[in-house]
Design a protein around this motif. Structure first.
Motif, short mmCIF file in Angstrom:
data_model
loop_
_atom_site.label_atom_id
_atom_site.label_comp_id
_atom_site.label_asym_id
_atom_site.label_seq_id
_atom_site.Cartn_x
_atom_site.Cartn_y
_atom_site.Cartn_z
N GLU A 72 0.83 -1.20 0.00
CA GLU A 72 0.00 0.00 0.00
C GLU A 72 0.87 1.26 0.00
O GLU A 72 0.58 2.23 -0.70
N HIS A 73 1.96 1.26 0.78
CA HIS A 73 2.89 2.38 0.74
C HIS A 73 3.46 2.55 -0.66
O HIS A 73 3.63 3.68 -1.16
N ALA A 74 3.76 1.42 -1.33
CA ALA A 74 4.29 1.49 -2.69
C ALA A 74 3.28 2.14 -3.63
O ALA A 74 3.64 2.95 -4.49
N ARG A 75 2.01 1.77 -3.50
CA ARG A 75 0.97 2.38 -4.35
C ARG A 75 0.90 3.89 -4.13
O ARG A 75 0.76 4.67 -5.08
N VAL A 116 4.56 -10.55 -5.53
CA VAL A 116 5.01 -10.01 -6.82
C VAL A 116 3.84 -9.39 -7.57
O VAL A 116 3.94 -8.27 -8.11
N ARG A 117 2.70 -10.07 -7.60
CA ARG A 117 1.54 -9.54 -8.32
C ARG A 117 1.04 -8.24 -7.69
O ARG A 117 0.63 -7.31 -8.39
N GLU A 118 1.09 -8.15 -6.36
CA GLU A 118 0.67 -6.92 -5.68
C GLU A 118 1.58 -5.75 -6.06
O GLU A 118 1.11 -4.63 -6.29
N TYR A 119 2.89 -6.02 -6.13
CA TYR A 119 3.81 -4.94 -6.50
C TYR A 119 3.67 -4.56 -7.98
O TYR A 119 3.82 -3.38 -8.33
N VAL A 120 3.39 -5.52 -8.83
CA VAL A 120 3.11 -5.20 -10.23
C VAL A 120 1.92 -4.26 -10.31
O VAL A 120 1.94 -3.22 -11.01
N GLN A 121 0.85 -4.60 -9.59
CA GLN A 121 -0.35 -3.78 -9.61
C GLN A 121 -0.12 -2.41 -8.97
O GLN A 121 -0.78 -1.43 -9.33
N ALA A 122 0.84 -2.34 -8.03
CA ALA A 122 1.17 -1.05 -7.41
C ALA A 122 1.91 -0.13 -8.37
O ALA A 122 1.99 1.08 -8.13
N LEU A 147 10.18 -14.66 -10.54
CA LEU A 147 10.28 -14.35 -11.97
C LEU A 147 9.10 -14.92 -12.74
O LEU A 147 8.58 -14.28 -13.67
N GLU A 148 8.68 -16.13 -12.37
CA GLU A 148 7.50 -16.70 -13.02
C GLU A 148 6.26 -15.87 -12.71
O GLU A 148 5.43 -15.63 -13.59
N ALA A 149 6.15 -15.40 -11.46
CA ALA A 149 5.00 -14.58 -11.08
C ALA A 149 4.98 -13.26 -11.85
O ALA A 149 3.91 -12.73 -12.18
N ARG A 150 6.15 -12.71 -12.14
CA ARG A 150 6.22 -11.47 -12.90
C ARG A 150 5.68 -11.64 -14.31
O ARG A 150 5.00 -10.75 -14.84
N ASP A 176 6.24 -5.46 -16.75
CA ASP A 176 7.43 -4.61 -16.75
C ASP A 176 7.89 -4.35 -15.31
O ASP A 176 7.67 -3.27 -14.77
N LEU A 177 8.50 -5.35 -14.71
CA LEU A 177 8.98 -5.25 -13.34
C LEU A 177 10.36 -5.89 -13.26
O LEU A 177 10.55 -7.03 -13.70
N LEU A 178 11.33 -5.15 -12.72
CA LEU A 178 12.65 -5.71 -12.50
C LEU A 178 12.68 -6.44 -11.17
O LEU A 178 12.15 -5.94 -10.17
#
Length: 229
Positions: A8-11, A39-45, A83-86, A90-92
């Protein structure tokens, strides 16, 4: 802090800025299913990158004593899961090891190489304090890599240009702004308590107008005027 707090802080940060945000994903917050969700949460953030470390949960700050590490091969598998979850997003993914203070430079370098072989985009040996450690990591770890420079350590003498010349792709000065803000608040509050007014600290403060520009107060007021709020 929990995974939901961190994401949430990242968003909030990605909504507030237009520059890439690199987020700390700690240990992934659990097993493979938790790691996949993280990983999916950070992608969405909307962050540009995350780093995942090889500590046993609950983790400790990389600059502290008492760090415990998971098996290196197990962590390489966890990074492969990330990596599979990514997927194609576009996420490093940065593979971080905290082995330097816990087990020494040789093990830190070995783990960094193993994580690079797992396919991460960059590797990150955390816990450096001396210039010699930064130089040794630069020589021993090939490929894209990250370094974190902490105020109060010898390594803070190295500039961003120095680190780029050594081959680092990304440098964190993660605590510099925080430490500066804490010092400024302490001094202003001390002045208020001592003098009964913060006026003596005016030169150290931003102006109301500058702060209003920073938070786009005029834009919010314009929307309220247009839509009757």
């Amino acid at each position: 802090m929990s995974q939901t707090e961190m994401t949430e802080h990242a968003r909030i940060m990605t909504r507030a800025v237009t520059i890439p945000v690199v987020a700390d994903a700690d240990t992934g917050y659990g097993g493979p299913a938790n790691l996949h969700r993280t990983v999916r949460e950070y992608v969405q953030a909307g962050v540009a990158a995350i780093h995942l470390e090889d500590q046993v949960a609950p983790k400790r700050c990389g600059q502290l004593a008492g760090i415990r590490l998971v098996d290196a091969e197990e962590n390489a598998r966890r990074l492969a899961c990330a990596l599979e979850a990514r997927g194609e997003d576009d996420l490093l993914v940065i593979g971080r090891t905290d082995a330097l203070p816990a087990m020494g430079l040789d093990e830190a370098v070995r783990r960094a190489a193993l994580y690079a072989q797992a396919g991460v985009d960059l590797v990150f040996v955390d816990g450096v304090k001396r210039v010699a450690e930064v130089e040794a990591i630069a020589r021993a770890v090939p490929g894209p890599k990250v370094v974190s420079i902490v105020d109060g350590t010898e390594a803070v003498a190295l500039t961003a240009a120095d680190l780029q010349g050594m081959g680092f792709s990304l440098a964190f000065y993660a605590l510099s702004a925080l430490f500066s803000a804490v010092r400024a608040m302490e001094e202003t509050l001390a002045a208020l308590r001592r003098d009964g007014t913060p006026s003596g600290r005016a030169d150290a403060m931003t102006s109301y107008g500058a702060f209003a520009d920073l938070v786009d107060l005029a834009g919010h007021q314009a929307r309220a005027d247009r839509f009757g709020g």
